[in-house]
Design an enzyme around this catalytic site. Structure first.
Site, PDB file in Angstrom:
ATOM      1  N   CYS A   1      -2.306   9.204   2.353  1.00  0.00           N
ATOM      2  CA  CYS A   1      -1.950   8.496   0.892  1.00  0.00           C
ATOM      3  C   CYS A   1      -3.000   9.013  -0.030  1.00  0.00           C
ATOM      4  CB  CYS A   1      -1.826   7.161   1.046  1.00  0.00           C
ATOM      5  SG  CYS A   1      -2.941   6.369   1.952  1.00  0.00           S
TER       6      CYS A   1
ATOM      7  N   GLU B   1       0.715  -1.286   0.016  1.00  0.00           N
ATOM      8  CA  GLU B   1      -0.018  -0.019   0.129  1.00  0.00           C
ATOM      9  C   GLU B   1       0.832   1.114  -0.038  1.00  0.00           C
ATOM     10  OE1 GLU B   1      -3.219  -0.338  -0.222  1.00  0.00           O
ATOM     11  OE2 GLU B   1      -3.512  -2.337   0.354  1.00  0.00           O
TER      12      GLU B   1
END
Ligand code: NDP
Length: 525
Positions: free
Chosen positions: A278, A244
């Site tokens: 993110c 990720e």
């Protein structure tokens, strides 16, 4: 001020600092290879018993841990806030609320989500066969997590891995070890058996030791650069890995969007968590016909935000987490300005506070030659660019090495859905930004250099188990027609299989019955 490595008389330590003040908050061990290997050995020893117990017993522990989080809500919120600089309100809304929901969801639903599944095997079923997939724990899962969501990111993976029957070794960021140790404390209080959740604090070398220790899976969240190192280390052992990684997430505002909502979403998406998410809105593309009005709203709303230490009242934007990240923000703004960009508000670090503060910043007249539009800024900056046609907007959105999330703003939902499919991203939201990481049921993960694999939802849960196919022949007394010996009759039958059986038509296959019976009888002799 960054986290420092320390040789004390007893052992090596890392120090956690409050990014809003520079004060030391506490220390944690800097674990080396030997400690990491011992943690893995303890986890490996504890896992088989945990993997063998019922979902109901695992649920009991997770729900107990959840109760403890609720009881300690304020204390945990303050700790997260202190270690990261984010307002307590944000620590609660963006970290604790989603994990409480996720704990509930996976505690209650993992057994259903991982139920053995019967597979329709078509005409093989008519031949007395059946197939099912069962889901078995992997063993020991290594979780390596960053500093920006030090509670929500690792805890979600911990809960899912445990519910799936695995043991976990968690390596948190060196900037936020205390929040991770709190997660360990929580499960201890919930009476999770020893060894099932090992926490190895330390720095990058601790993470590298963990990837090299022989895990059964690595769940890594962090930067693209470290993700590539982790993937290379994992390849050495063929350890399956979920990555990720970063994002440069675009927001497209069409001419028919609700402007007020879109403007508010843009500033929350760009400045929440001081821009260090993110899935932050890192690029905004607005249709030229509404650009002036949209930009005015964005600037007005941005100027109204309160930037301060998290301990003050009603703070919207807190400190950034570290000097390195703040320096990246400054570099990106300087590069953009050098190339002709215009800063409409913000644009500087805040000198009147001791910690790592940067003003929420809105920039226009940007283009894709600028670092600000290409590389992950990971700070409170909202660059806005205009477009003329939707094709142009999609092209700009896809002009990136990243593909984590994206958003499209329009009052025409059907059109929004159609555009969403044209964008290269793991998640595309229509009239929303950032927040789907908080939905336990939906998958989270990226495409391109934002990584591979998924977390959350059933797809995420499937990353934490080994699917095993179990196939049964219910007619063991009938020899298969494809077994030895290959007679002329067999070859004829095989040609028939090629022409008729593989057509998928039962009628066609039934025409082969006489040849099949003949073949069975042939081998009786
Ligand atoms: P890093 O890649 O620097 O660090 C991530 C983790 O990896 C930390 O625990 C770090 O330890 C550890 N680590 C460092 N070196 C190694 C190594 N060689 N082997 C194994 N582990 C190592 O990321 P940041 O902490 O700076 O986090 C920010 C990044 O995370 C951003 O790019 C952001 O976009 C991304 N991110 C992605 C999310 C997603 O869901 N896609 C969610 C949240 C963040 P240490 O910190 O101690 O050095």
């Amino acid at each position: 001020m960054t986290t420092e490595t320390f040789e004390s008389t007893q052992s090596r330590e890392i120090i956690s600092y409050d990014p809003a003040t520079g004060e030391e908050i506490g220390r944690a061990a800097l674990n080396g290879g030997a400690e990491v290997r011992s943690a893995l050995a303890r986890a490996r020893a504890a896992q088989p018993a945990w993997g063998a117990i019922s979902f109901r017993e695992r649920t009991r522990v997770i729900l107990q841990a959840r109760k403890i989080v609720l009881a300690q809500l304020d204390e945990i919120g303050k700790l997260i806030s202190r270690e990261t600089g984010k307002p307590v309100a944000e620590a609660i809304s963006m970290e604790i609320v989603p994990t409480l929901d996720l704990m509930h969801y996976f505690a209650r639903h993992t057994s259903r989500l991982l139920q053995p599944q019967k597979i329709d095997i078509g005409q093989y079923g008519l031949m007395g066969r059946s197939s099912q997939v069962v889901y078995k724990p992997l063993g020991v899962v290594g979780i390596i997590s960053p500093w920006n969501f030090p509670w929500a990111t690792p805890l979600a993976d911990v809960v899912m891995a445990l519910m799936a029957g695995n043991a976990v070794v968690l390596k948190p960021s060196e900037l936020t070890p205390l929040t991770a140790l709190k997660i360990g404390e929580l499960f201890k209080l919930a009476q999770l058996p020893e060894g099932l959740l090992e926490i190895v604090t330390g720095d990058g070398s601790t993470g590298a030791a963990l990837t090299d220790a022989g895990l059964d899976k690595i769940m890594f969240t962090g930067s693209v650069a470290t993700g590539k190192q982790v993937a290379a280390a994992a390849a050495k052992h063929l350890t399956p890995t979920v990555l990720e990684l970063g994002g440069k997430d675009p927001m497209i505002v069409l001419a028919d969007a609700n402007l007020q909502s879109a403007a508010r979403a843009a500033i929350w998406g760009a400045f929440c968590n001081a821009g260090q998410a993110c899935a932050s809105v890192e690029r905004c593309y607005v249709h030229e016909s509404i650009a002036t009005q949209f930009i005015e709203l964005v600037v007005k709303e941005t100027r109204a935000l309160k930037l301060d230490r998290a301990t003050e009242n009603e703070v919207d934007v807190g400190a950034m987490s570290n000097e390195k990240q703040l320096a990246t923000v400054e570099e990106h703004i300087a590069d953009a300005v050098k190339r002709g960009a215009r800063v409409l508000t913000g644009g500087r670090r805040t000198r009147n506070l001791n910690g790592w503060f940067h003003e929420p910043t809105v920039v226009t007249q940007v283009d894709h030659s600028m670092e600000l539009m290409r590389d992950e800024t990971f700070g409170p900056v909202l660059p806005i660019m205009t477009f003329k046609t939707e094709d142009e907007a999609i092209k700009l959105a896809n002009d990136s090495i990243y593909g984590l999330t994206a958003s499209v703003w329009t009052n025409n939902i059907a059109h929004g859905r159609r555009l969403a499919r044209k964008i290269d991203a793991g998640t595309v939201m229509v009239n929303e930004v950032v927040y789907t990481h908080a939905i336990a049921q939906t998958p989270w993960g990226g495409v391109k250099q934002s990584g591979y694999g998924r977390t959350h939802g059933r797809l995420g849960l499937l990353e934490l188990v080994t699917p095993q196919h179990i196939h049964v022949n219910h007619l063991p007394f009938v020899p298969d027609v494809w077994w030895f010996r290959y007679s002329t009759g067999a070859e004829l039958l095989f040609r028939g299989l090629a022409r008729r059986f593989t057509s998928g038509s039962i009628l066609q296959s039934s025409l082969l019955l006489p040849q099949m019976i003949k073949r069975s009888l042939e081998r009786r002799d």
